[in-house]
Scaffold this active site. Structure first.
Site, mmCIF file in Angstrom:
data_model
loop_
_atom_site.group_PDB
_atom_site.id
_atom_site.type_symbol
_atom_site.label_atom_id
_atom_site.label_comp_id
_atom_site.label_asym_id
_atom_site.label_seq_id
_atom_site.Cartn_x
_atom_site.Cartn_y
_atom_site.Cartn_z
ATOM 1 N N HIS A 1 -4.691 1.274 7.587
ATOM 2 C CA HIS A 1 -3.340 1.914 7.686
ATOM 3 C C HIS A 1 -2.953 3.029 6.625
ATOM 4 C CE1 HIS A 1 1.286 1.279 7.704
ATOM 5 N NE2 HIS A 1 1.060 2.112 6.768
ATOM 6 N N GLU A 2 -3.843 2.888 5.242
ATOM 7 C CA GLU A 2 -3.617 3.901 4.411
ATOM 8 C C GLU A 2 -4.487 5.096 4.602
ATOM 9 O OE1 GLU A 2 -0.876 3.512 2.561
ATOM 10 O OE2 GLU A 2 -0.607 1.532 2.876
ATOM 11 N N CYS B 1 5.645 0.228 7.331
ATOM 12 C CA CYS B 1 5.460 1.246 6.614
ATOM 13 C C CYS B 1 6.605 1.582 5.649
ATOM 14 C CB CYS B 1 4.883 2.360 7.385
ATOM 15 S SG CYS B 1 4.578 3.831 6.506
ATOM 16 N N LEU B 2 6.324 2.106 4.298
ATOM 17 C CA LEU B 2 7.475 2.338 3.395
ATOM 18 C C LEU B 2 7.915 3.748 3.886
ATOM 19 C CD1 LEU B 2 5.952 1.380 -0.149
ATOM 20 C CD2 LEU B 2 7.690 0.263 1.308
ATOM 21 N N GLY C 1 0.978 -0.973 -0.054
ATOM 22 C CA GLY C 1 0.068 -0.194 -0.003
ATOM 23 C C GLY C 1 0.991 1.132 -0.071
ATOM 24 N N HIS D 1 -2.908 7.380 6.866
ATOM 25 C CA HIS D 1 -1.957 8.390 6.234
ATOM 26 C C HIS D 1 -2.776 9.499 5.792
ATOM 27 C CE1 HIS D 1 1.927 6.470 6.158
ATOM 28 N NE2 HIS D 1 1.221 5.308 5.752
ATOM 29 N N GLN E 1 2.817 10.106 1.268
ATOM 30 C CA GLN E 1 3.870 9.339 1.376
ATOM 31 C C GLN E 1 5.191 10.012 0.131
ATOM 32 O OE1 GLN E 1 2.381 5.283 2.362
ATOM 33 N NE2 GLN E 1 4.241 5.267 3.199
HETATM 34 NI NI NI Z 1 2.215 3.265 5.649
#
Ligand code: NI
Length: 169
Positions: free
Chosen positions: A135-136, A93-94, A45, A139, A50
């Site tokens: 999670h997204e 998380c990236l 995701g 963000h 991000q």
């Molecule tokens: Ni993330």
């Protein structure tokens, strides 16, 4: 398509409540870039903030490795229903590389969103898909998965990320 640079926590753009997308045509290119960036990372995701774009849009594909890919672009997503039953998943998380912690969230969520043609969708997600969608969406509200952890853990992880950013700079 272009790979976008993924922001590393802490960054003010990762703590911003993102604005709704009003012109869907204007984010098509961004969505394509985000899918390419997500698969390249690799991740399941990726949310627009991000990559530095504070608009309400994320991409995800949680299909198992052996299954055909299912790239999803969710514009203006919102949770319309969440189960009382919860699930605990180890999340990463990236924007917080190499950190994995358990987070408890509703096990199933119904999410409504628009696609890149403006079409309306609503789907019940479960398992990894439900975790990832929540999670997204977090963000898009300027929330990271570490915000679900204890203040101490959050501080330690943030310090680690600051050090990582200094080393990369
Ligand atoms: Ni993330």
């Amino acid at each position: 398509m272009t790979l976008r640079r993924i922001l590393i926590h802490p960054d003010p753009r990762l703590q911003t409540r993102c604005a709704p997308v009003t012109d869907i045509a204007a984010v098509r290119r961004l969505a394509e870039d985000m899918l390419e960036t997500m698969y390249d990372a690799p991740g399941v995701g990726l949310a627009a903030p991000q990559v530095g774009e504070t608009v309400r849009l994320f991409v995800m594909d949680c299909s198992p490795r052996e299954a055909p890919p299912r790239p999803l672009v969710l514009v203006n997503p919102r949770v319309t229903w969440a189960s009382e039953e919860t699930n605990t998943h180890e999340e990463g998380c990236l924007s917080i590389p190499d950190v994995y912690e358990e987070v408890t969230r509703p096990a199933r969520v119904r999410v409504a969103w628009q696609d890149l043609d403006g079409g309306a969708h609503e789907e019940l997600f479960e398992g990894l898909w439900a975790t990832c969608a929540q999670h997204e969406i977090d963000h898009l509200d300027g929330r990271l998965f570490i915000d679900h952890l204890s203040p101490l853990k959050r501080r330690l992880i943030t310090a680690k990320m600051k050090k990582l950013k200094r080393m990369r700079a």
